[in-house]
Design an enzyme around this catalytic site. Structure first.
Site, mmCIF file in Angstrom:
data_model
loop_
_atom_site.group_PDB
_atom_site.id
_atom_site.type_symbol
_atom_site.label_atom_id
_atom_site.label_comp_id
_atom_site.label_asym_id
_atom_site.label_seq_id
_atom_site.Cartn_x
_atom_site.Cartn_y
_atom_site.Cartn_z
ATOM 1 N N HIS A 34 0.840 -1.193 0.000
ATOM 2 C CA HIS A 34 0.000 0.000 0.000
ATOM 3 C C HIS A 34 0.882 1.251 0.000
ATOM 4 O O HIS A 34 1.245 1.762 1.067
ATOM 5 C CB HIS A 34 -0.913 0.010 1.224
ATOM 6 N N LEU A 125 -8.537 -2.267 11.016
ATOM 7 C CA LEU A 125 -8.672 -0.824 11.176
ATOM 8 C C LEU A 125 -9.419 -0.470 12.457
ATOM 9 O O LEU A 125 -10.372 -1.130 12.855
ATOM 10 C CB LEU A 125 -9.375 -0.229 9.961
ATOM 11 N N ASP A 161 -9.025 7.231 7.272
ATOM 12 C CA ASP A 161 -10.485 7.302 7.206
ATOM 13 C C ASP A 161 -11.128 6.008 7.684
ATOM 14 O O ASP A 161 -12.151 6.028 8.383
ATOM 15 C CB ASP A 161 -10.924 7.592 5.763
ATOM 16 N N GLY A 162 -10.540 4.872 7.304
ATOM 17 C CA GLY A 162 -11.109 3.585 7.697
ATOM 18 C C GLY A 162 -11.086 3.384 9.192
ATOM 19 O O GLY A 162 -12.034 2.832 9.774
ATOM 20 N N HIS A 265 -3.924 3.333 -3.657
ATOM 21 C CA HIS A 265 -4.063 2.854 -2.281
ATOM 22 C C HIS A 265 -3.314 1.553 -2.036
ATOM 23 O O HIS A 265 -2.499 1.473 -1.110
ATOM 24 C CB HIS A 265 -5.548 2.644 -1.940
ATOM 25 N N GLU A 412 -17.387 -2.973 25.231
ATOM 26 C CA GLU A 412 -16.587 -4.201 25.356
ATOM 27 C C GLU A 412 -15.368 -4.186 24.450
ATOM 28 O O GLU A 412 -14.268 -4.579 24.862
ATOM 29 C CB GLU A 412 -17.457 -5.424 25.048
ATOM 30 N N ASP A 470 -32.785 -14.274 31.858
ATOM 31 C CA ASP A 470 -32.420 -13.273 30.847
ATOM 32 C C ASP A 470 -32.492 -13.825 29.433
ATOM 33 O O ASP A 470 -32.510 -13.060 28.461
ATOM 34 C CB ASP A 470 -31.021 -12.705 31.118
ATOM 35 N N HIS A 474 -28.622 -13.609 26.151
ATOM 36 C CA HIS A 474 -27.553 -13.507 27.138
ATOM 37 C C HIS A 474 -26.908 -14.860 27.464
ATOM 38 O O HIS A 474 -25.913 -14.896 28.176
ATOM 39 C CB HIS A 474 -28.089 -12.889 28.433
#
Length: 677
Positions: A34, A125, A161-162, A265, A412, A470, A474
């Site tokens: 790249h 990314l 940007d990614g 790119h 998370e 739940d 879950h």
């Protein structure tokens, strides 16, 4: 007219051109890579390193160095070129020539541990910027403990940007802004290009406004104007908030026929375009050739860093905190930890508490945290459910970094990446909690923990249908198999309080392996009532009970289902069937035991596996014809006891499966290993 960075010094122009030339040449030689990002951000990187960054290539692990993270890891030739020019010992021109080749240090994306100075593995990314938040947090926490004389550095990130489109970036940005991590500076390669084309194909977000809304300091510069870049970095360093510097750049800058296009790119430029770029950049040198003066310009940065490191070493030598500082960066005190855990296990075997293993984890953590001051805990907004905060753990908050507990919020993925950053930074051993079903949110960062070999601990509670009402959203059924499939991750599902203490002993002492602790919501009895100093969980699996005159069947279970197996063995004994019970807290540790030990534990009699999860992965312990009692689909909303009956994971069902197995495969009493009463 040559394409140059405006207002750059002649030295900076040469230095940036060297980065571009090495990038073009290496990608062309590899016929993959790249070139666009390194060429577009060469001016920004040059100004950052020449005027600001403080590091010493001869001491790449210097504790107070600035951290540089290339979050846009596909542009790896940027960091490889810079490291070569700075004089890192392992980044000779042979490595640049071998870019992306088998066995080279110059992997397609930067990999932690493959080359000196690579602070973290990037490529997925968003992971780099999120990991950098953990590094910046660790810097502030270490500073709170040891002061400016010993800890005062910056964390710089180049992101694309990614990186900013990925969802993890918002978790990281929000966390950093809330915690006021003012020594975190993100340089955004705002080139407006993605693989598919312009960013306007897929996003209309005002990134500056997004960051500002999360309490960041935001600046905008021409990424090819040296003075604008330098002024922005200097301003960012003085602001108490984390900073985003939006650098408007031209992707592939210097390649006149392809720059500004997605064509530059992720593909070699080709010999014709490289020749045109050399002319446009005023770089007449042959491929992989760098003039001595350019090396001298770059290595002046290294000399400045070496002088700063020497001054720091003098301060450390004269500091009354010197020994504590060294201890914080050293490996855990294994002897003290083992002594404390063995004594704690003796109490547990004597008192035989019936507690959920998530509560047993809290009890064990009280011992671990009292023994190892470098432990830092946290939870993704489930502290009271994960039981991750022990007595006396102060909270880390905005401007207050002296605590040992981080409230990560409902993030998370951001939590997992931040823990990676803290572990990479040094000084702390992080652990963090969430529900097992939600570990999938964090999987990208857990995978990087394993790939980089970081001793991060994931406290994953509510581990089965045993959590009850739940319901299936879950209740994890496939997560155990999924985590066990990941290389270099120890997945430990303890059966009682004693195994939980042993699991924490292993996790807290780990060196190059992360740990996932799989813990129950429901109470479980203590099965290990005779004290044994040895850490049996470290064997991965062991015989918990063995009939005196051989086995007719072996019941193998993990976690809460070991109790089920033990009760089933009693039912079978009353029917004249001799059943051994094997606890298997950690498949990964059992897999590396000597073959003869594995054979003794598994035995040659028919086997029944029991786990409130899917069967995938149980081939380590079961043969194709052995019976598995577990889950084949998702759970349901009901009390836990009703669910175990509904899905047939009961002592009676296990005993019935064992009898069917024995009738189908009768074996004369097979004698196993000595068992633990």
């Amino acid at each position: 007219m040559h394409q140059i960075c405006h207002e750059a010094t002649p030295a900076e122009t040469r230095m940036a051109s060297a980065v571009r030339a090495l990038t073009m040449d290496a990608v062309e030689a590899a016929q993959s890579g790249h070139p666009g990002m390194p060429m577009g951000m060469a001016d920004v990187a040059t100004v950052l390193f020449r005027r600001f960054i403080r590091l010493d290539p001869k001491e790449p692990e210097w504790a107070d160095r600035d951290r540089f993270i290339l979050s846009a890891g596909h542009g790896s030739m940027l960091v490889y070129a810079v490291h070569h020019l700075l004089g890192y010992a392992d980044m000779g021109m042979d490595q640049i020539r071998a870019f992306r080749k088998m066995g080279s240090r110059t992997a397609g994306h930067p990999e932690y541990g493959h080359a000196l100075g690579i602070e973290t593995t990037t490529g997925p990314l968003g992971q780099g910027i999120a990991t950098a938040v953990g590094m910046a947090l660790a810097e502030r926490m270490m500073n709170a403990r040891f002061g400016d004389d010993l800890v005062s550095h910056y964390t710089y990130v180049i992101a694309g940007d990614g990186c900013l489109m990925e969802g993890i970036s918002q978790e990281a940005v929000d966390m950093a802004g809330h915690l006021r991590l003012g020594r975190l500076i993100v340089l955004w390669d705002n080139n407006g290009i993605t693989i598919d084309g312009g960013t306007d194909l897929s996003t209309s977000t005002d990134q500056g406004a997004r960051f500002a809304a999360s309490n960041w300091h935001v600046l905008h510069v021409d990424g090819h104007n040296a003075e604008e870049i330098a002024t922005a970095i200097a301003t960012a360093r003085d602001d108490p908030r984390p900073s985003l510097i939006a650098c408007r750049t031209v992707i592939g800058f210097g390649a006149p026929g392809k720059q500004g296009s997605h064509d530059v790119h992720g593909a070699p430029l080709g010999t014709v375009e490289i020749a045109a770029a050399r002319k446009a950049l005023g770089w007449p040198h042959a491929p992989f050739e760098v003039p001595d003066q350019v090396y001298a310009d770059w290595q002046a940065i290294a000399a400045r860093g070496a002088a700063a490191r020497a001054d720091w070493r003098e301060r450390l030598a004269g500091s009354p905190l010197r020994e504590r500082f060294h201890a914080a960066l050293a490996a855990p005190d294994h002897a003290a930890l083992e002594t404390a855990i063995v004594a704690f296990k003796r109490e547990l075997s004597r008192d035989a508490p019936t507690v959920a293993t998530r509560k047993a984890s809290e009890m064990a953590l009280a011992v671990v945290n009292a023994t190892l001051p470098e432990m830092v805990g946290g939870s993704a907004d489930l502290t009271g459910s994960n039981n991750t905060r022990t007595m006396g753990m102060g909270a880390v908050g905005p401007g207050d970094y002296g605590g040992r507990y981080v409230h990560y919020g409902i993030r998370e993925h951001g939590m997992a990446a931040a823990m990676n950053g803290m572990a990479l930074h040094g000084g702390f051993r992080p652990y963090g909690g969430t529900f097992l079903a939600f570990c999938d949110y964090a999987r990208g960062a857990i995978r990087l923990s394993a790939l980089m070999g970081l001793p991060v601990t994931y406290v994953l509670t509510h581990d089965s249908i045993g959590l009850g009402e739940d319901g299936p959203t879950h209740q994890p059924v496939e997560q155990l198999a999924s985590l066990r499939a990941m290389p270099n991750l120890n997945v430990i599902r303890p059966a009682d309080a004693v195994e939980t203490a042993e699991a924490w002993a292993l996790a807290a002492a780990a060196v190059r392996t992360p740990t996932a602790l799989i813990l129950s919501r429901q109470g479980l009895p203590t099965l290990r009532r005779r004290h044994v100093a040895e850490n049996l969980t470290a064997r991965g699996a062991y015989v918990l009970s063995e009939p005196e005159d051989g086995r007719d069947v072996t019941l193998i279970a993990s976690g809460s289902e070991v109790q089920t197996a033990a009760t089933a063995a009693q039912i079978l004994a009353r029917q004249g069937v001799r059943a051994a019970v094997v606890s298997v807290p950690c498949f990964e540790m059992f897999a590396i035991q000597p073959p003869d030990y594995r054979i003794r534990v598994r035995g040659t009699a028919p086997r029944v596996g029991i786990e409130a999860a899917v069967r995938h992965g149980w081939e380590l312990l079961l043969e194709r014809g052995d019976i598995f009692v577990g889950m084949t689909g998702f759970g349901a909303s009901a009390p836990a006891a009703d669910l175990y009956r509904r899905f047939g994971i009961t002592p009676e069902a296990v005993a019935g499966a064992a009898i069917r197995s024995v009738r189908r495969n009768p074996v004369a009493g097979q004698v196993g290993s000595a068992a633990l009463p």
